[in-house]
Design a protein around this motif. Sequence first.
Motif, PDB file in Angstrom:
ATOM      1  N   LYS A  59      -3.278   4.659 -10.766  1.00  0.00           N
ATOM      2  CA  LYS A  59      -3.766   3.561  -9.925  1.00  0.00           C
ATOM      3  C   LYS A  59      -3.772   2.193 -10.624  1.00  0.00           C
ATOM      4  O   LYS A  59      -3.236   1.219 -10.093  1.00  0.00           O
ATOM      5  CB  LYS A  59      -5.175   3.884  -9.408  1.00  0.00           C
ATOM      6  CG  LYS A  59      -5.209   4.549  -8.055  1.00  0.00           C
ATOM      7  CD  LYS A  59      -6.641   4.651  -7.554  1.00  0.00           C
ATOM      8  CE  LYS A  59      -6.695   5.192  -6.142  1.00  0.00           C
ATOM      9  NZ  LYS A  59      -8.080   5.253  -5.628  1.00  0.00           N
ATOM     10  N   ASP A  99      -1.371  -0.945  -4.073  1.00  0.00           N
ATOM     11  CA  ASP A  99      -2.643  -0.248  -3.861  1.00  0.00           C
ATOM     12  C   ASP A  99      -2.335   1.200  -3.524  1.00  0.00           C
ATOM     13  O   ASP A  99      -1.730   1.489  -2.498  1.00  0.00           O
ATOM     14  CB  ASP A  99      -3.416  -0.924  -2.714  1.00  0.00           C
ATOM     15  CG  ASP A  99      -4.724  -0.220  -2.412  1.00  0.00           C
ATOM     16  OD1 ASP A  99      -5.253   0.451  -3.313  1.00  0.00           O
ATOM     17  OD2 ASP A  99      -5.217  -0.350  -1.275  1.00  0.00           O
ATOM     18  N   LYS A 155       0.839  -1.197   0.000  1.00  0.00           N
ATOM     19  CA  LYS A 155       0.000   0.000   0.000  1.00  0.00           C
ATOM     20  C   LYS A 155       0.874   1.246   0.000  1.00  0.00           C
ATOM     21  O   LYS A 155       1.789   1.367   0.794  1.00  0.00           O
ATOM     22  CB  LYS A 155      -0.920   0.015   1.227  1.00  0.00           C
ATOM     23  CG  LYS A 155      -1.905   1.182   1.233  1.00  0.00           C
ATOM     24  CD  LYS A 155      -2.853   1.085   2.414  1.00  0.00           C
ATOM     25  CE  LYS A 155      -3.861   2.222   2.408  1.00  0.00           C
ATOM     26  NZ  LYS A 155      -4.803   2.148   3.541  1.00  0.00           N
ATOM     27  N   LYS A 198      -1.658  -1.120  -9.773  1.00  0.00           N
ATOM     28  CA  LYS A 198      -2.434  -2.298  -9.359  1.00  0.00           C
ATOM     29  C   LYS A 198      -1.910  -3.553 -10.047  1.00  0.00           C
ATOM     30  O   LYS A 198      -1.813  -4.617  -9.432  1.00  0.00           O
ATOM     31  CB  LYS A 198      -3.917  -2.086  -9.712  1.00  0.00           C
ATOM     32  CG  LYS A 198      -4.851  -3.071  -9.026  1.00  0.00           C
ATOM     33  CD  LYS A 198      -4.947  -2.788  -7.536  1.00  0.00           C
ATOM     34  CE  LYS A 198      -5.976  -3.674  -6.865  1.00  0.00           C
ATOM     35  NZ  LYS A 198      -6.022  -3.444  -5.400  1.00  0.00           N
TER      36      LYS A 198
END
Length: 279
Positions: free
Chosen positions: A57, A66, A39, A61
Amino acid sequence: MKKRLKALLLAGVLVVSSFTACGKKEKNQVDASETKDTKITIAASPTPHAEILEKVKPILKEQGYDLDIKIFEDYVLPMTVVESGEIDANYAVHVPYLESFNEEQGTHLANAGGIHYEPFGIYPGKKKDLADIAKGDTIAVPNDTTNEARALLLLQDNGIITLKEGAGLTATINDIVDNPYEVKIQELEAAQVARVRSEVAFVVLNGNYALEAGLSVGKDSIAYEKSDSEAAKTYVNIIAVKSGHENDEAIQALVKALQSQEIKDYINETYDGAVVPFE
């Protein structure tokens, strides 16, 4: 005999329960570690930074990361939350701002990679053309150290004021040595400058705040920094991190994604010259 057997069975249950509990704990610990490693939390200005990050994003991913975007309306808080470790990175500022912030606040933030620059522009307020400037007119500019200097340099380039020699990137209104129109420089927090357009002759805006105000540097500005100018190269927007984390795997994945051709194409197609990919 029965009591002894019962005691042995109970002991067995306790051993199995203890082993199972330990197993669950270890699994939870691994999951938490994986969450932490994959993350990336980042602070960003709404426009264009957060918008660009939204496009990044899906790229991250695919690499197992994330991206959690936290939006801030000012420049100060995004720096402090990275310094405190609350957030991993900041995509909202340029190198001169980072350096002056470190010096003034005693923080330890570093540049992990350059992404784009935003040409500063002079925009109409009550007046539409610099030729209409009159004595006593007011011009609003950002009040933070580096952005005010940048605004003043742009005003100088367009013949409105003259700064003392060598003022450069640290220029303030105290460095104005010639002011033929006797203009009043109104210093405001950067986010507030666009909001006084109806009250002043002209405003000098950062690219992101111009975008938020619905202004295009190519179509709406009276004058702006050129792409090959020293200012454009100096004021590249960066990914700022706590010193020592510039080469973290996750941070470098973020930087490379932002520097990808896919994101460069998005920037060029979306912002009409108000945001330019840094090469």
